[in-house]
Design an enzyme around this catalytic site. Structure first.
Site, short mmCIF file in Angstrom:
data_model
loop_
_atom_site.label_atom_id
_atom_site.label_comp_id
_atom_site.label_asym_id
_atom_site.label_seq_id
_atom_site.Cartn_x
_atom_site.Cartn_y
_atom_site.Cartn_z
N ILE A 1 0.95 -1.09 -0.01
CA ILE A 1 0.07 -0.02 -0.07
C ILE A 1 0.86 1.25 0.14
CG2 ILE A 1 -1.61 1.34 1.24
CD1 ILE A 1 -2.71 -1.39 2.51
N THR B 1 7.09 -0.64 5.69
CA THR B 1 6.23 -0.82 4.45
C THR B 1 5.12 -1.48 4.88
OG1 THR B 1 8.28 -1.23 2.88
CG2 THR B 1 6.29 -2.05 2.14
N VAL B 2 3.62 -0.84 4.32
CA VAL B 2 2.74 -1.57 4.90
C VAL B 2 1.98 -2.22 3.62
CG1 VAL B 2 0.22 -0.83 5.52
CG2 VAL B 2 2.32 0.45 6.39
N ASP C 1 2.81 11.64 18.92
CA ASP C 1 3.30 12.19 17.39
C ASP C 1 1.84 12.23 16.79
OD1 ASP C 1 5.04 10.65 14.54
OD2 ASP C 1 5.06 12.77 15.41
#
Length: 799
Positions: free
Chosen positions: A21, A28-29, A138
């Site tokens: 994605i 990394t997704v 965050d």
């Protein structure tokens, strides 16, 4: 060395990677399929640098467990985590859609009602997280996801802290993104829940104005500006922002944490108050049409089309299936209607601000917003004039945005070309000029037109009179009932052809049963046969009893029914009898007479009081269980490890540690020793010795036999390891050594032949020194001596 993973690979023998994605600095997704539960998930593969850091992996495991306990729909759920062949990974809820950053890039600044619709679920998520001791650290647009079914979720809880604690080498290392850091994160590196509220205030500022309040030449300069400068009100950049919304954002972003909004719950309460006063209706937050998710989906579609050669109908991709699965529930605030694309967070990594600044600079000018308005919420009108409060400065154009039309639901946003109050839709009046002469042929037609106009006016007058008669002309006037009793008032109303209905109202002055008036009031005109409420005093209100189920909703409803105002006390009180969240008591107490509009404080139960973990080290597991249950706790996970300081089955350690306070019925994990003491089996029969060792939980194998003068054949000589040693029962194998020793039999007086047979039966070797057929008168070794097998026995005989 671990191999690179890609589509088609199976992670942890469970999660099949379908397609990437997004790819970012730390991870990394992937869109992945949980083959065990047959559902789509987002799997984040962390970078090899992080995966190789043992302290990071350990910290990530703790943070993932903490986040997994959160169940708020505004938090991207964490389903699993692990470490597979050198790859650390997180498995999360799938949110097809995109991030606030992608929405800002695509559509530009948001109107106030859309900003409030974003803040509500995020503040609800932070309230639950802060209540569980978790701080995000965050908050930024990249970590706020909006799904295709309009649900808003907060992502990447715990990841920032895991990275920070694995990389920190000194106290001056700060984690976060420069534009959104709270002053205390810059100055000391310390954080608490108020740091998250500051960052969210900066996000709200950016959503309203299209930019962050501080911009420096470098990320570090951007971060340090907030130490000396307050956040300005958003209206100083964009007009049309309500004054109390200005004040809310300024309050949330105070430099001193003690002057800030104290909690996410308080922030959310203020959001609702501002929304109510300014009619900022909730609207669905639109997902971006151009996002990492949509680009991955289009890429998958192109690959599918290329695989089929472009022939035939369009193939359905795994992205289409995942999107369809996640769109089954309606979009509504507070409901996790679908899954989220936890992808954009990976594309905007967080770095360390330390001796070598590495902060992502997320402040940037936005693109001109494309598209057209998507419609207005209930009660809002397209093109409604923008309101300005007196202290607001004139709008400052933001690129070409000052004249742009809103592309968000609900009409024009702040600074987007809304006309000033009183001039919506007005156009300049035409200038005066002379009219042309009317042709002669038309003058006769003017006379006929006048006749028609007169006829129309007469018809309108007739219709007006008829309408008046059918409407107000035949209405009945409500009589004046002042000074009457309730029965008299009802009779007076009935006398003019109206129906009466009694309604009780609480009143501080009129005694119970007195007439207060009517609704509609005297002199108003109503339809014949209509109903008029006869308002009867119920006297001063009395604090009601707590509802039978002690629910907050039912108790508040009962208080409201008595014209009193329910207020929830800030602090709950512990109770062993009343469930957490239920009403514990009312103040003033039930039965107390109050004035209309007075407050009644609801004190909620905080559930059972926290209890301290008892000292459990050295106790047997059963005794430790009893000790925990005695104080209202329970045994959680039980693990085993070898510890030579505690006997087998005894508790080595507990998590949490002794003395830590926990909520009642919380689990306590125990570690139990696997140590076992080797029993002394010397001289026992072999079967008896084996049973004794196995009873101690040990694994037994038989070793080679040994000769021992004190232990006869068939008996156990010793063990390896030796008796009384503490060993790990789970991994240690005990060698059992048998004896092969033989006791020399008495053969004196026997014939040589008979004596030889006896010796051979014992495994000994006869040797005749003299007299082959006579009677034995001497033997060596002597009778009763213990010798090894096949030992020679010398015989002396007569004859």
């Amino acid at each position: 060395m671990s191999h690179a993973l890609g589509p088609g690979d199976l992670v942890d023998r469970r999660y099949r990677l379908e397609a990437p994605i997004a790819d970012g600095g730390m991870s990394t997704v992937y869109l992945a399929t949980d083959t065990r539960l047959d559902r789509h998930v987002a799997l984040k593969l962390l970078s090899p640098t992080l995966a190789g850091d043992n302290s990071f992996v350990s910290r990530l495991e703790l943070e993932a467990k903490s986040v997994a306990r959160l169940s708020h729909p505004g938090v991207v759920q964490v389903f699993d985590h692990g470490f597979d062949d050198g790859h650390a990974f997180l498995v999360m809820e799938l949110v097809p859609g995109g991030t606030l950053r992608e929405i800002l890039d695509e559509r530009g600044p948001m109107p106030a009602h859309v900003v409030m619709s974003v803040l509500r679920p995020i503040l609800g998520a932070l309230a639950e997280a802060h209540g569980n001791g978790l701080i995000h650290r965050d908050i930024k647009p990249e970590n706020i996801l909006v799904s295709t079914n309009n649900s808003v979720k907060l992502a990447d809880f715990g990841l920032v802290r895991a990275v920070a604690e694995s990389r920190s080498t000194s106290q001056n290392v700060v984690m976060g993104t420069a534009a959104y850091l709270a002053p205390e994160q810059i100055a000391t590196g310390d954080t608490d829940p108020r740091s998250d509220l500051y960052s969210l205030g900066i996000v709200a500022f950016e959503l309203l104005t299209g930019r962050v309040p501080f911009q420096g030449d470098t990320p570090v300069a951007t971060a340090y500006q907030r130490l000396e400068r307050p956040v300005p009100p958003p209206s100083s950049l964009v007009s049309g922002i309500p004054e109390d919304l200005d004040d809310l954002i300024v309050h949330a972003t105070e430099r001193n944490p003690d002057a800030r909004i104290s909690s996410a719950k308080d922030f959310l309460h203020r959001v609702e108050e501002v929304s109510s006063r300014n009619r900022l209706f909730h609207v669905p937050v639109p997902a971006p049409s151009s996002s990492a998710w949509s680009r991955a989906r289009e890429r998958a579609a192109r690959e599918a089309a290329a695989g089929s050669g472009g022939a035939g109908p369009k193939s359905e991709t795994v992205f289409d299936i995942a999107s369809r699965e996640s769109s089954g529930a309606p979009a509504a605030f507070g409901a996790a209607a679908g899954a989220g694309a936890a992808a954009a967070s990976a594309a905007a990594p967080t770095h360390v601000i330390g001796d070598t600044p590495q902060v992502d600079e997320t402040t940037r000018l936005q693109q001109q917003a494309p598209g057209a308005p998507l419609g207005a919420p209930p009660g809002a009108e397209q093109g409604t004039p923008t309101r300005m409060h007196p202290r607001q400065a004139p709008p400052v154009p933001y690129g070409e945005r000052a004249a742009a039309t809103s592309v968000y639901p609900g009409g024009p946003g702040p600074g987007q070309g809304a006309p000033p109050r009183g001039h919506a839709g007005q156009t300049p009046a035409p200038t005066s000029r002379s009219l042309p002469d009317v042709p002669t042929g038309l003058q006769s037609k003017r006379g006929a037109g006048c006749l028609w106009a007169i006829a129309v006016l007469v018809l309108v007058a007739i219709l007006g009179v008829a309408g008046w008669w059918l409407g107000s002309g035949r209405l009945v006037e409500v009589p004046d009932v002042s000074g009457m009793s309730v029965p008299e008032a009802s009779a007076a109303i009935a006398g003019v052809g109206l129906t009466s209905a009694e309604e009780e109202l609480y009143d501080n002055e009129a005694p119970e049963g007195d007439l207060l008036g009517t609704e509609p009031t005297a002199g108003e005109r109503v339809q014949p046969g209509g109903t008029v409420k006869v308002l009867v005093s119920a006297g001063q209100p009395v604090v009601p009893d707590i509802s039978a189920d002690r629910s907050r909703e039912a108790t508040e409803a009962a208080i409201n029914e008595r014209s009193l105002v329910p207020v929830v006390a800030e602090k709950a009180r512990f109770s062993n009898d009343v469930p957490e969240g239920a009403v514990l008591e009312l103040s003033p107490a039930p039965g107390t007479t109050l004035g209309v509009g007075d407050e009644v404080k609801l004190v909620l139960s905080g559930g059972p009081a926290p209890v301290d973990v008892p000292e459990l080290v050295g106790l047997a597991l059963s005794d430790a269980r009893e000790a925990l249950e005695a104080v209202g706790l329970r045994v959680g996970n039980v693990t085993e490890e070898f510890d030579d300081s505690q006997p087998g089955g005894s508790v080595v350690s507990s998590d949490p540690s002794p003395g830590e306070a926990l909520r009642a019925n919380s689990p306590v994990s125990l570690t139990v020793s696997t140590a076992a003491r080797v029993p002394d089996i010397r001289g026992m029969d072999m079967d008896e010795a084996r049973a004794e060792l196995e009873k101690a939980g040990l694994t037994v194998v038989e070793g080679p036999a040994e000769t021992d003068e004190d232990v006869l054949d068939g008996k156990a000589v010793r063990t390896e390891p030796s008796a009384d040693e503490l060993v790990d029962a789970k991994t240690t194998t005990i060698r059992l050594i048998p004896s092969n020793s033989v006791r020399v039999p008495m053969v004196l007086g026997d014939t040589v032949g008979s004596a030889s047979d006896k010796l051979r039966e014992r495994g000994l070797r006869p040797k005749v020194d003299s007299g082959r057929n006579g009677v034995v008168y001497g033997q060596n070794p002597l009778p009763g001596r213990v010798v090894g097998p096949d030992t020679e026995v010398r015989l002396s005989a007569l004859g």
